[in-house]
Design a protein around this motif. Structure first.
Motif, PDB file in Angstrom:
ATOM      1  N   ALA A  26      18.001  85.961  56.824  1.00 37.17           N
ATOM      2  CA  ALA A  26      16.580  85.821  57.164  1.00 37.17           C
ATOM      3  C   ALA A  26      15.953  87.486  56.991  1.00 37.17           C
ATOM      4  O   ALA A  26      14.749  87.511  56.848  1.00 37.17           O
ATOM      5  CB  ALA A  26      16.393  85.090  58.648  1.00 37.17           C
ATOM      6  N   ASP A  27      17.009  88.246  57.348  1.00 40.78           N
ATOM      7  CA  ASP A  27      16.165  89.604  57.200  1.00 40.78           C
ATOM      8  C   ASP A  27      16.636  90.280  55.920  1.00 40.78           C
ATOM      9  O   ASP A  27      16.711  91.495  55.751  1.00 40.78           O
ATOM     10  CB  ASP A  27      17.142  90.275  58.348  1.00 40.78           C
ATOM     11  N   TRP A  28      17.048  89.588  54.893  1.00 39.12           N
ATOM     12  CA  TRP A  28      17.086  90.201  53.666  1.00 39.12           C
ATOM     13  C   TRP A  28      15.863  90.303  52.802  1.00 39.12           C
ATOM     14  O   TRP A  28      14.854  89.533  52.993  1.00 39.12           O
ATOM     15  CB  TRP A  28      18.042  89.170  52.730  1.00 39.12           C
ATOM     16  N   TYR A  29      15.786  91.258  51.991  1.00 38.24           N
ATOM     17  CA  TYR A  29      14.690  91.357  50.990  1.00 38.24           C
ATOM     18  C   TYR A  29      15.214  91.953  49.871  1.00 38.24           C
ATOM     19  O   TYR A  29      16.036  92.524  49.553  1.00 38.24           O
ATOM     20  CB  TYR A  29      13.702  92.338  51.632  1.00 38.24           C
ATOM     21  N   TYR A  30      14.233  91.644  48.489  1.00 36.58           N
ATOM     22  CA  TYR A  30      14.391  92.195  47.418  1.00 36.58           C
ATOM     23  C   TYR A  30      13.243  92.882  47.145  1.00 36.58           C
ATOM     24  O   TYR A  30      12.289  92.922  47.065  1.00 36.58           O
ATOM     25  CB  TYR A  30      14.466  90.970  46.235  1.00 36.58           C
ATOM     26  N   ALA A  31      13.692  94.171  46.340  1.00 40.69           N
ATOM     27  CA  ALA A  31      12.799  95.032  45.610  1.00 40.69           C
ATOM     28  C   ALA A  31      12.445  94.460  44.544  1.00 40.69           C
ATOM     29  O   ALA A  31      13.201  94.047  43.568  1.00 40.69           O
ATOM     30  CB  ALA A  31      13.467  96.591  45.555  1.00 40.69           C
ATOM     31  N   VAL A  32      10.901  94.594  44.364  1.00 41.82           N
ATOM     32  CA  VAL A  32      10.443  93.903  43.373  1.00 41.82           C
ATOM     33  C   VAL A  32       9.387  94.834  42.715  1.00 41.82           C
ATOM     34  O   VAL A  32       8.804  95.554  43.008  1.00 41.82           O
ATOM     35  CB  VAL A  32       9.631  92.480  43.633  1.00 41.82           C
ATOM     36  N   ASP A  33       9.078  94.179  41.200  1.00 44.16           N
ATOM     37  CA  ASP A  33       8.003  94.796  40.480  1.00 44.16           C
ATOM     38  C   ASP A  33       6.793  94.004  40.228  1.00 44.16           C
ATOM     39  O   ASP A  33       6.669  92.970  40.546  1.00 44.16           O
ATOM     40  CB  ASP A  33       8.664  95.316  39.038  1.00 44.16           C
ATOM     41  N   PHE A  34       5.584  94.932  40.127  1.00 47.97           N
ATOM     42  CA  PHE A  34       4.390  94.462  39.697  1.00 47.97           C
ATOM     43  C   PHE A  34       4.098  94.757  38.290  1.00 47.97           C
ATOM     44  O   PHE A  34       4.561  95.797  37.795  1.00 47.97           O
ATOM     45  CB  PHE A  34       3.481  94.639  40.686  1.00 47.97           C
ATOM     46  N   PRO A  35       3.028  94.106  37.512  1.00 51.12           N
ATOM     47  CA  PRO A  35       2.443  92.687  38.386  1.00 51.12           C
ATOM     48  C   PRO A  35       3.612  91.441  38.024  1.00 51.12           C
ATOM     49  O   PRO A  35       4.707  92.037  37.531  1.00 51.12           O
ATOM     50  CB  PRO A  35       1.295  92.352  37.308  1.00 51.12           C
ATOM     51  N   PRO A  36       3.032  90.302  38.522  1.00 51.89           N
ATOM     52  CA  PRO A  36       4.190  89.339  38.341  1.00 51.89           C
ATOM     53  C   PRO A  36       4.484  88.811  36.905  1.00 51.89           C
ATOM     54  O   PRO A  36       3.812  89.276  36.042  1.00 51.89           O
ATOM     55  CB  PRO A  36       3.298  88.037  38.903  1.00 51.89           C
ATOM     56  N   VAL A  37       5.644  88.504  36.625  1.00 53.22           N
ATOM     57  CA  VAL A  37       6.052  88.288  35.188  1.00 53.22           C
ATOM     58  C   VAL A  37       5.157  87.323  34.356  1.00 53.22           C
ATOM     59  O   VAL A  37       5.231  87.443  33.426  1.00 53.22           O
ATOM     60  CB  VAL A  37       7.326  87.812  34.956  1.00 53.22           C
ATOM     61  N   ASN A  38       4.469  86.164  35.126  1.00 57.83           N
ATOM     62  CA  ASN A  38       3.658  85.415  34.467  1.00 57.83           C
ATOM     63  C   ASN A  38       2.429  85.974  34.268  1.00 57.83           C
ATOM     64  O   ASN A  38       1.417  85.248  34.011  1.00 57.83           O
ATOM     65  CB  ASN A  38       3.593  84.145  35.210  1.00 57.83           C
ATOM     66  N   LYS A  39       1.994  87.065  34.918  1.00 54.83           N
ATOM     67  CA  LYS A  39       0.624  87.848  34.409  1.00 54.83           C
ATOM     68  C   LYS A  39       0.773  88.833  33.868  1.00 54.83           C
ATOM     69  O   LYS A  39      -0.268  89.658  33.463  1.00 54.83           O
ATOM     70  CB  LYS A  39       0.081  87.938  35.862  1.00 54.83           C
ATOM     71  N   GLY A  40       1.843  89.454  33.387  1.00 55.27           N
ATOM     72  CA  GLY A  40       1.881  90.637  32.700  1.00 55.27           C
ATOM     73  C   GLY A  40       3.320  91.302  32.521  1.00 55.27           C
ATOM     74  O   GLY A  40       4.342  90.680  32.779  1.00 55.27           O
TER      75      GLY A  40
END
Length: 332
Positions: free
Chosen positions: A223-237
């Motif tokens: 429950a305390d995990w997270y993932y570092a993510v990139d923007f924008p979403p892959v389905n939008k760009g």
């Protein structure tokens, strides 16, 4: 000699002078009262226009999913549908005209905020005409300026802008209280409701969670995990990766128009991002170093007008899906 004394004592014309002076003063006060009334009414009209335009702009941001150009256009249009005094015209009373604003009058001072300025000024070519200024100063053109402003807040029901580049899992019902999402035959009561977030108001307000970077396992996560993510979403760009961009996303809102919605997929950063994460968080804290959580009042105490910039938004991922395979890596 006596006749001269009578002439010196004769004040029969003084009352005429006093009446004349009084009439001038009464006229001046009447003109001043008229101008003050016009100023107050014009200010109220401009405020109404600003309020309506700010609300229209906020609605435009929501309807367009964060397109600031649409918000500006909606705000300008609705401002123009309101009228305000131009002032007293000779022989025609108080003239009115539409409230005209420009793109520069519509700004976005913070996350989820839109501000609109309305005016009757010489700079905008539509100052308010007065009478009193012309009376006390014949060389004056008799015009003055009046301004008003309004700020509206908005948020997206199914999406939001200005997300930070971390994605923890949404909350699930942890039947065995081991803080791991491990539903299955051996743990049949553990589940996640995909139709609503597992966090509840007011029960979870003020709850403390210590996040740590997930290890990439798709078989289970905490429950305390997270993932570092990139923007924008892959389905939008095309997602933008890299330490510099990641750090900027932590520090503040890079792109107001970039909205993350329910159903979007975010690409996970391949690196651990330890250094950029610390640098970004340090910069974020420095924006409001004195902010703290007041457990009694159940709110963040901040000296920053409009709310602390340390209050941020995160995109939660669906625990049932976990990490998914996407082109170029993994996503959530």
């Amino acid at each position: 000699m006596r006749s001269r004394l009578r002439l010196l004592r004769d004040r029969s014309g003084v009352s005429i002078i006093l009446v004349a002076v009084s009439l001038v003063m009464i006229f001046a006060f009447a003109v001043l009262a008229l101008d003050v009334g016009t100023l107050f009414v014009t200010r109220s009209q401009l405020q109404n226009a600003a309020d309506a335009a700010a609300l229209a702009g906020a609605q435009g941001m929501i309807e367009s999913l964060g397109d600031s150009a649409t918000a500006v256009d909606w705000a300008m249009t609705l401002a123009g549908e309101n009228e305000a005094f131009l002032g007293v015209e000779e022989g025609s009373g108080n003239a009115r005209a539409s409230v005209a604003i420009t793109e520069e009058d519509v700004t976005f001072p913070g996350d989820g905020l839109i501000r609109v300025n309305t005016h009757r000024t010489a700079a905008s070519g539509d100052p308010l005409r007065t009478i009193f200024l012309g009376v006390i100063d014949p060389l004056s053109d008799g015009f003055t300026g009046v301004r008003a402003n309004a700020t509206a807040s908005y948020f997206y029901n199914c999406g939001s802008s200005c997300m930070r580049p971390w994605s923890p899992p949404d909350r699930w019902f942890d039947a065995n209280d081991n803080d791991l999402y491990d539903p299955g035959p051996g743990n049949p009561d553990e589940y996640y409701d995909a139709d609503a977030t597992g966090y509840r108001i007011p029960d979870d307000i003020g709850a403390q969670v210590v996040f740590k970077l997930g290890n990439g396992s798709q078989d289970g996560f905490g429950a305390d995990w997270y993932y570092a993510v990139d923007f924008p979403p892959v389905n939008k760009g095309n997602p933008i990766s890299g330490a510099d961009q990641y750090r900027e996303w932590i520090e503040g809102c890079v792109d107001e128009a970039m909205v993350v919605e329910i159903g979007d997929t975010l690409r996970c950063e391949p690196g651990n991002m330890v250094g950029p994460t610390k640098q970004g968080i340090d910069a974020l804290i420095a924006l409001d170093p004195g902010a703290y959580w007041d457990a009694t009042a159940q709110e963040v105490v901040s000296s920053v007008p409009g709310g602390s910039p340390r209050i941020i938004k995160l995109a939660l991922f669906d625990p049932d899906l976990g990490r998914v395979d996407i082109t170029g890596g993994d996503g959530v």
